[in-house]
Structures are given as structure tokens and as C-alpha cells.
Enzyme design. Structure first.
Site, PDB file in Angstrom:
ATOM      1  N   GLY A  89     -23.950  39.103  17.207  1.00  0.00           N
ATOM      2  CA  GLY A  89     -23.981  39.645  15.842  1.00  0.00           C
ATOM      3  C   GLY A  89     -24.548  41.056  15.794  1.00  0.00           C
ATOM      4  N   GLY A  90     -24.449  41.768  16.919  1.00  0.00           N
ATOM      5  CA  GLY A  90     -25.063  43.109  17.010  1.00  0.00           C
ATOM      6  C   GLY A  90     -24.324  44.195  16.253  1.00  0.00           C
ATOM      7  N   PHE A 109     -25.761  43.926  10.020  1.00  0.00           N
ATOM      8  CA  PHE A 109     -26.867  44.714   9.440  1.00  0.00           C
ATOM      9  C   PHE A 109     -28.109  44.688  10.347  1.00  0.00           C
ATOM     10  CE2 PHE A 109     -30.480  43.901   6.238  1.00  0.00           C
ATOM     11  CZ  PHE A 109     -30.914  45.215   6.273  1.00  0.00           C
ATOM     12  N   LYS A 168     -17.944  39.000  16.616  1.00  0.00           N
ATOM     13  CA  LYS A 168     -16.578  38.639  16.210  1.00  0.00           C
ATOM     14  C   LYS A 168     -15.956  39.727  15.324  1.00  0.00           C
ATOM     15  CE  LYS A 168     -14.349  34.685  13.876  1.00  0.00           C
ATOM     16  NZ  LYS A 168     -14.666  33.453  13.119  1.00  0.00           N
ATOM     17  N   LEU A 169     -16.795  40.631  14.846  1.00  0.00           N
ATOM     18  CA  LEU A 169     -16.351  41.674  13.911  1.00  0.00           C
ATOM     19  C   LEU A 169     -15.632  41.053  12.715  1.00  0.00           C
ATOM     20  CD1 LEU A 169     -15.274  44.529  16.377  1.00  0.00           C
ATOM     21  CD2 LEU A 169     -17.465  44.236  15.193  1.00  0.00           C
ATOM     22  N   THR A 194     -34.106  32.126   9.052  1.00  0.00           N
ATOM     23  CA  THR A 194     -34.442  32.626   7.720  1.00  0.00           C
ATOM     24  C   THR A 194     -35.469  31.722   7.029  1.00  0.00           C
ATOM     25  OG1 THR A 194     -33.505  32.798   5.487  1.00  0.00           O
ATOM     26  CG2 THR A 194     -32.310  31.426   6.996  1.00  0.00           C
ATOM     27  N   TYR A 202     -25.516  27.689   3.115  1.00  0.00           N
ATOM     28  CA  TYR A 202     -25.972  28.681   4.111  1.00  0.00           C
ATOM     29  C   TYR A 202     -27.277  28.238   4.733  1.00  0.00           C
ATOM     30  CZ  TYR A 202     -28.637  32.747   5.738  1.00  0.00           C
ATOM     31  OH  TYR A 202     -29.442  33.594   6.476  1.00  0.00           O
ATOM     32  N   LYS A 227     -28.233  27.114   8.651  1.00  0.00           N
ATOM     33  CA  LYS A 227     -29.275  27.766   9.464  1.00  0.00           C
ATOM     34  C   LYS A 227     -30.312  26.725   9.902  1.00  0.00           C
ATOM     35  CE  LYS A 227     -29.662  31.598  10.310  1.00  0.00           C
ATOM     36  NZ  LYS A 227     -29.117  32.440  11.417  1.00  0.00           N
ATOM     37  N   ASN A 276     -34.366  40.852   4.087  1.00  0.00           N
ATOM     38  CA  ASN A 276     -34.437  42.190   4.672  1.00  0.00           C
ATOM     39  C   ASN A 276     -33.775  43.210   3.751  1.00  0.00           C
ATOM     40  OD1 ASN A 276     -34.311  42.097   8.271  1.00  0.00           O
ATOM     41  ND2 ASN A 276     -35.068  40.498   6.927  1.00  0.00           N
ATOM     42  N   GLY A 332     -27.593  26.042  -7.869  1.00  0.00           N
ATOM     43  CA  GLY A 332     -28.678  25.584  -6.987  1.00  0.00           C
ATOM     44  C   GLY A 332     -29.633  26.684  -6.579  1.00  0.00           C
TER      45      GLY A 332
HETATM   46  P1  NAD Z   1     -24.615  40.169   8.716  1.00  0.00           P
HETATM   47  O1  NAD Z   1     -23.708  39.286   7.935  1.00  0.00           O
HETATM   48  O2  NAD Z   1     -24.789  41.579   8.289  1.00  0.00           O
HETATM   49  O3  NAD Z   1     -24.127  40.213  10.240  1.00  0.00           O
HETATM   50  C1  NAD Z   1     -23.659  39.085  10.924  1.00  0.00           C
HETATM   51  C2  NAD Z   1     -22.923  39.566  12.179  1.00  0.00           C
HETATM   52  O4  NAD Z   1     -22.496  38.399  12.900  1.00  0.00           O
HETATM   53  C3  NAD Z   1     -21.669  40.386  11.873  1.00  0.00           C
HETATM   54  O5  NAD Z   1     -21.621  41.504  12.728  1.00  0.00           O
HETATM   55  C4  NAD Z   1     -20.523  39.418  12.165  1.00  0.00           C
HETATM   56  O6  NAD Z   1     -19.353  40.073  12.586  1.00  0.00           O
HETATM   57  C5  NAD Z   1     -21.133  38.588  13.274  1.00  0.00           C
HETATM   58  N1  NAD Z   1     -20.517  37.253  13.385  1.00  0.00           N
HETATM   59  C6  NAD Z   1     -20.205  36.387  12.373  1.00  0.00           C
HETATM   60  N2  NAD Z   1     -19.634  35.279  12.874  1.00  0.00           N
HETATM   61  C7  NAD Z   1     -19.592  35.432  14.229  1.00  0.00           C
HETATM   62  C8  NAD Z   1     -19.128  34.625  15.295  1.00  0.00           C
HETATM   63  N3  NAD Z   1     -18.572  33.422  15.053  1.00  0.00           N
HETATM   64  N4  NAD Z   1     -19.239  35.078  16.562  1.00  0.00           N
HETATM   65  C9  NAD Z   1     -19.779  36.300  16.808  1.00  0.00           C
HETATM   66  N5  NAD Z   1     -20.235  37.130  15.830  1.00  0.00           N
HETATM   67  C10 NAD Z   1     -20.149  36.685  14.561  1.00  0.00           C
HETATM   68  O7  NAD Z   1     -25.997  39.400   8.770  1.00  0.00           O
HETATM   69  P2  NAD Z   1     -27.482  39.976   8.827  1.00  0.00           P
HETATM   70  O8  NAD Z   1     -27.976  40.169   7.452  1.00  0.00           O
HETATM   71  O9  NAD Z   1     -27.522  41.102   9.789  1.00  0.00           O
HETATM   72  O10 NAD Z   1     -28.248  38.716   9.422  1.00  0.00           O
HETATM   73  C11 NAD Z   1     -28.382  38.557  10.836  1.00  0.00           C
HETATM   74  C12 NAD Z   1     -29.125  37.264  11.095  1.00  0.00           C
HETATM   75  O11 NAD Z   1     -30.402  37.295  10.473  1.00  0.00           O
HETATM   76  C13 NAD Z   1     -28.412  36.028  10.550  1.00  0.00           C
HETATM   77  O12 NAD Z   1     -28.550  34.990  11.487  1.00  0.00           O
HETATM   78  C14 NAD Z   1     -29.173  35.714   9.270  1.00  0.00           C
HETATM   79  O13 NAD Z   1     -29.139  34.333   8.993  1.00  0.00           O
HETATM   80  C15 NAD Z   1     -30.574  36.170   9.635  1.00  0.00           C
HETATM   81  N6  NAD Z   1     -31.420  36.607   8.512  1.00  0.00           N
HETATM   82  C16 NAD Z   1     -30.955  37.534   7.627  1.00  0.00           C
HETATM   83  C17 NAD Z   1     -31.785  37.956   6.591  1.00  0.00           C
HETATM   84  C18 NAD Z   1     -31.332  39.014   5.603  1.00  0.00           C
HETATM   85  O14 NAD Z   1     -32.053  39.274   4.631  1.00  0.00           O
HETATM   86  N7  NAD Z   1     -30.200  39.657   5.801  1.00  0.00           N
HETATM   87  C19 NAD Z   1     -33.081  37.421   6.460  1.00  0.00           C
HETATM   88  C20 NAD Z   1     -33.514  36.484   7.392  1.00  0.00           C
HETATM   89  C21 NAD Z   1     -32.672  36.097   8.418  1.00  0.00           C
END
Ligand code: NAD
Length: 326
Positions: free
Chosen positions: A7-8, A11, A38-39, A125, A149, A153, A179, A273
Site C-alpha cells: 500500500g506504499g 496516503f 494494487k494501484l 486503526t 471497514y 481491520k 491521520n 452506524g
Molecule cells: P489509502 O486508501 O490512501 O491507501 C491504501 C493503499 O493500498 C492504496 O495505495 C491502494 O492502492 C493499496 N491497496 C488497496 N488494496 C490493495 C491490494 N489488494 N493489494 C495491494 N495494494 C492495495 O489508505 P491510507 O489512509 O493510506 O491507510 C493506510 C493504512 O493505514 C490502512 O491499512 C488503514 O486502515 C490504516 N489507517 C489509516 C488511517 C487514516 O486516517 N487514513 C488511520 C489509522 C489507520
């Protein structure tokens, strides 16, 4: 040292990557990164310095077992950010959430075990705990997720624990608050409100706006994840908190930063919810790992407003057609 970041291109994952590549500490300035992403609509190659000599991007799915068994050997650790991450989308259709977040995480853990990857950080999360009226959750609090969701998780967190307890895989779990920061998809509250303000649209505020969340700058979150990667105890979970605000209070701050008034806000039907309040006790990550967040909320929000003002070409293509009142 070789790190695989799932997921690099999203965000938080892309912030972790940019931060890692800029880490000048001895031993860290040679780390090589593989991004597996996976983009999906949320992944964006524009978030990454693709020409960096220590970065490799592999487009692929965490559910693809053959790919993982091929890719993982030789990596010293995995930081697992990949997920479907938007609560509203999980309410519309939870199937991808179950697939990516639960099955994908299990597949990743199993592949790490089979290929001898010695360390995994699973990024989770605070939403897995449910909702609470007062006080704060410690890491031992039962998981009572309310949205699909959060449930997906929580399923992934339990799978991580099981791979540690059953197989002895070195896995740590982080549970972070909401975040904010640059490069966040404009479907999420803060960038959505900022971009709506920049475009002269209204701000859709759910229900009475008194839902309370903790907010942390993405750079602080990534610093905490880095600490957990370097010093986390196997099998341990680390809460990572932030500054608590109601959605109304947050909206007021964004309006002020953009020089707008409350007449720009449209109350809309509450999310199904919708959890009222999240609050984590993050004593463990502070006391055991020395975490100390550095970005004050007001300064961080001001910087983020500036970033969206200056990077219209990044977010404009990602904004949906105007849906007034949402
Ligand atoms: P995001 O939606 O911006 O990014 C997710 C990334 O995962 C994307 O680049 C997407 O292409 C990739 N992805 C999705 N499905 C995939 C798959 N099957 N295989 C490979 N890549 C895949 O999410 P984010 O906000 O950057 O969150 C990142 C992580 O942090 C998540 O696990 C989320 O649950 C956790 N998190 C987020 C927050 C927040 O406030 N955004 C807070 C706490 C935890």
C-alpha cells in the site's frame, strides 16, 4: 536492509516511503524499498519518487499468493499499509474490504512465514475498538468494531495475533487515530472540506457534527510506525493517539484557515452506524518506545491547507462530480 511496503502508493504508505528514503541516520541511508501496491483508485504513482535508485514499485495484489512468494524472499521486514480504507465505501459494499483487508492480510502473514521474513508491522486503526462515551481504550480492550471497514481491520488484527501466537511470526500491530496530511485522497473529511472550500462548494457535515475523533499528522504516525518496526515487541499492539476534536470543532478550524464562514456548511443525514467517539490510551508507545508526536495540530492543519492550495493538479482529477449536500 530491504523493506517491503504494501500500500506504499496510498496516503500514509507513500509518506512512510518518502520519509524512509530521506532517513539519513547511519544504516538507514542505504535501506532499499519495494512498494507492493494494487494501484486502486486510492493508489497514486504521483505520490512516489519513482526514479529514486533505492525504490522499486511492483503493481500487484496482497491477495496474490504466487506473487508474494516470489517477491518476499530477501526482505528483512514488511510494513503492511495496504487496505480498503474508506468507511463510506464499506457501507455501500463490504466485499472488497473482507477480501483485501482480511484475506489479503492473512495471505501476506502466511507468505512471510513461508519465506522467512523476520518482521512484520501490521498498520491498523483505532476504529477496531468501536465507540466510547468517555475515557480511552488501552490495547487490551475488546474489539467491538461497528462499520464493515472496522470489522475487516479487526479481523486482520486478530489474524496477525494468531500468526504470532501460533507460529511465532514476529508481528506487531499499530492502532492509530485519524491521520491528516498532504497526498490524502479528497474523499476523506479534511481534504474533502479543504478542496470544497477552495472550489467554492459547501461542506457536508454529518448529523449533529458532535462526533469526536483524534487527529494526528501523518508524519507523526509514520514516525511511530518506524519506532515499532525498529523496537516493537513481538505480538505487541501499540495504540497511537492524537488531538481530540468534534467534527464541528475541526470544521470551524478549516473554515477559519480558508477565510470562510459557517454559511458554507450543510448538515447532511448522518452516516449509518456512525461511531460517536474514539479515544486511545497510547501510554505504551510513548513509554516503551519513546514516541513523542512533533506536529502541533494548528500548524499541521495550516500546512495541509497550504499544500492543497498549491497542489490543485494533484487533487483535481481525483474529485468526484459535485454532489451538493453530501
Ligand atoms: P489509502 O486508501 O490512501 O491507501 C491504501 C493503499 O493500498 C492504496 O495505495 C491502494 O492502492 C493499496 N491497496 C488497496 N488494496 C490493495 C491490494 N489488494 N493489494 C495491494 N495494494 C492495495 O489508505 P491510507 O489512509 O493510506 O491507510 C493506510 C493504512 O493505514 C490502512 O491499512 C488503514 O486502515 C490504516 N489507517 C489509516 C488511517 C487514516 O486516517 N487514513 C488511520 C489509522 C489507520
Amino acid at each position: 536492509m530491504r523493506l517491503l511496503i504494501t500500500g506504499g502508493a496510498g496516503f500514509i504508505g507513500s509518506h512512510f516511503v518518502r520519509r524512509s528514503l530521506g532517513d539519513t541516520r547511519p544504516g538507514h541511508d542505504t535501506v532499499r524499498l519495494t512498494v507492493l501496491d494494487k494501484l486502486t483508485y486510492a493508489g497514486n504513482t504521483a505520490n512516489l519518487p519513482l526514479d529514486h535508485p533505492r525504490l522499486r514499485l511492483v503493481r500487484g495484489d496482497v491477495c496474490d499468493r504466487r506473487l508474494l512468494l516470489d517477491l518476499l524472499p530477501g526482505h528483512d521486514a514488511v510494513v503492511h499499509f495496504a487496505a480498503e480504507s474508506h468507511v463510506d465505501r464499506s457501507i455501500e459494499d463490504a466485499s472488497l474490504f473482507a477480501r483485501t483487508n482480511v484475506v489479503g492480510t492473512q495471505n501476506l502473514l502466511d507468505s512471510c512465514l513461508r519465506t522467512g521474513v523476520p518482521r512484520v508491522v501490521h498498520v491498523s486503526t483505532d476504529e477496531v475498538y468501536g465507540s466510547l462515551a468517555e475515557g480511552s481504550w488501552t490495547e487490551d480492550h475488546p474489539l467491538l468494531p461497528n462499520s464493515p471497514y472496522a470489522a475487516s481491520k479487526a479481523g486482520a488484527d486478530l489474524m496477525a495475533r494468531a500468526y504470532w501466537r501460533t507460529h511465532g511470526l514476529h508481528v506487531c500491530v499499530t492502532r492509530c487515530a485519524n491521520n491528516y496530511g498532504p497526498y490524502q485522497h479528497p474523499e476523506k473529511m479534511i481534504p474533502r472540506f479543504i478542496t470544497n472550500l477552495l472550489d467554492g462548494r459547501t461542506l457536508p457535515l454529518y448529523g449533529d457534527g458532535r462526533h469526536r475523533r483524534e487527529w494526528i499528522h501523518v508524519d507523526d504516525h509514520c514516525r511511530a510506525v518506524q519506532l515499532v518496526l525498529e523496537k516493537g515487541e513481538p505480538g505487541a499492539t501499540y495504540n497511537i493517539g492524537g488531538v481530540e476534536l468534534s467534527n464541528r470543532e475541526l470544521t470551524g478550524r478549516l473554515l477559519r484557515l480558508c477565510g470562510a464562514d459557517w454559511d458554507r456548511v450543510t448538515p447532511v443525514t448522518d452516516r449509518k452506524g456512525h461511531d460517536r467517539r474514539y479515544s486511545v490510551d497510547d501510554t505504551r508507545v510513548r513509554d516503551d518506545l519513546g514516541f513523542d508526536p512533533a506536529v502541533p495540530l494548528d500548524a499541521g492543519l495550516a500546512e495541509v491547507v497550504r499544500w492543497y492550495r498549491d497542489h490543485r493538479s494533484w487533487w483535481q482529477p481525483l474529485t468526484e462530480p459535485v454532489e451538493e449536500g453530501r
